[in-house]
Design a protein around this motif. Structure first.
Motif, short mmCIF file in Angstrom:
data_model
loop_
_atom_site.label_atom_id
_atom_site.label_comp_id
_atom_site.label_asym_id
_atom_site.label_seq_id
_atom_site.Cartn_x
_atom_site.Cartn_y
_atom_site.Cartn_z
N ILE A 19 0.84 -1.21 0.00
CA ILE A 19 0.00 0.00 0.00
C ILE A 19 0.87 1.25 0.00
N ALA A 20 1.92 1.26 0.82
CA ALA A 20 2.80 2.43 0.89
C ALA A 20 3.45 2.70 -0.47
N ARG B 221 14.74 5.93 -11.76
CA ARG B 221 13.91 6.73 -10.84
C ARG B 221 12.82 5.86 -10.22
N PHE B 222 12.16 5.05 -11.04
CA PHE B 222 11.11 4.17 -10.52
C PHE B 222 11.70 3.23 -9.46
N LEU B 223 12.85 2.65 -9.75
CA LEU B 223 13.51 1.74 -8.81
C LEU B 223 13.78 2.45 -7.48
N ARG B 224 14.30 3.67 -7.53
CA ARG B 224 14.56 4.44 -6.31
C ARG B 224 13.28 4.77 -5.56
N ALA C 206 11.95 1.59 -3.85
CA ALA C 206 12.80 1.24 -2.71
C ALA C 206 12.57 2.19 -1.54
N THR C 207 12.48 3.47 -1.85
CA THR C 207 12.27 4.47 -0.80
C THR C 207 10.93 4.26 -0.10
N GLU D 123 18.67 2.67 2.26
CA GLU D 123 19.43 3.04 3.47
C GLU D 123 20.73 3.73 3.12
N THR D 124 21.42 3.24 2.12
CA THR D 124 22.70 3.81 1.73
C THR D 124 22.57 4.82 0.59
N GLY D 125 21.45 4.72 -0.14
CA GLY D 125 21.26 5.57 -1.32
C GLY D 125 22.03 5.10 -2.53
#
Length: 188
Positions: free
Chosen positions: A58-59, A146-149, A152-153, A181-183
């Motif tokens: 959901i998030a 961008r989608f992957l980031r 993950a975020t 966590e690490t970016g």
């Protein structure tokens, strides 16, 4: 295989062999690793986050609704809004379906010219797929990254880009990953 441009940079190009609704399209991926990751092999690529719950699903979808250029939802549940259902209600309705009913829903998000789509079938693994034919150039690769980031975020876990499979196998190659966590984003 590559051609030099005015700046002397080699651009690797691939010609699409198929003619779709847009005709034959030329691909120009500016880095060699991109050609390996987005090689047109007739399959999809999957972006996944492992070991999740409905809360993370959901998030992630709520976050994508806020940051994507466009999102769409299709579902078979008559008691929910047909165009923009509440995602918590949608996921709870889906999760409460009796096993074997075969109903699900589709969630799609567009970043630039690339569409990412999920057909949730597992509460414990987020999986979005993308068509490689949509990744035509550096802008298409940037949309995937961008989608992957973003996934993950929002999911607060490492997101993986893998080849297309029904269920993730820990032995399969990760093509690109992003650790929120690490970016750090890494690729093959």
């Amino acid at each position: 295989m590559g051609e030099g441009n005015a700046s002397g940079r080699v651009e690797l190009t691939h010609e699409d062999a198929h003619a779709g609704e847009y005709g034959v399209r030329r691909r120009c991926l500016p880095e060699p690793w991109m050609c390996d990751v987005f090689y047109l092999d007739g399959s999809l690529r999957d972006i996944r986050i492992l070991d999740v719950t409905l809360v993370e699903w959901i998030a992630v979808c709520e976050h994508l609704r806020a940051v994507a250029d466009e999102t769409e939802v299709e579902h078979p549940y008559p008691l929910l809004d047909p165009v923009r259902p509440d995602l918590t209600d949608l996921f709870r309705t889906w999760a409460d379906e009796p096993e074997g009913e075969g109903t699900s829903f589709a969630f799609r998000a567009r970043f630039g010219a690339v569409w990412f789509f999920a057909l949730p079938c597992d509460e414990e693994e987020i999986e979005f797929s993308l068509w490689l034919e949509d990744v035509l150039d550096g802008a298409g690769v940037a949309a995937v990254l961008r989608f992957l980031r973003e996934v993950a975020t929002a999911g607060r876990r490492t997101a993986l880009l893998t080849g297309e499979v029904v269920r993730y196998d820990p032995g399969m190659a990760t093509l690109i990953s992003h650790d929120p966590e690490t970016g750090l984003t890494s690729h093959i």
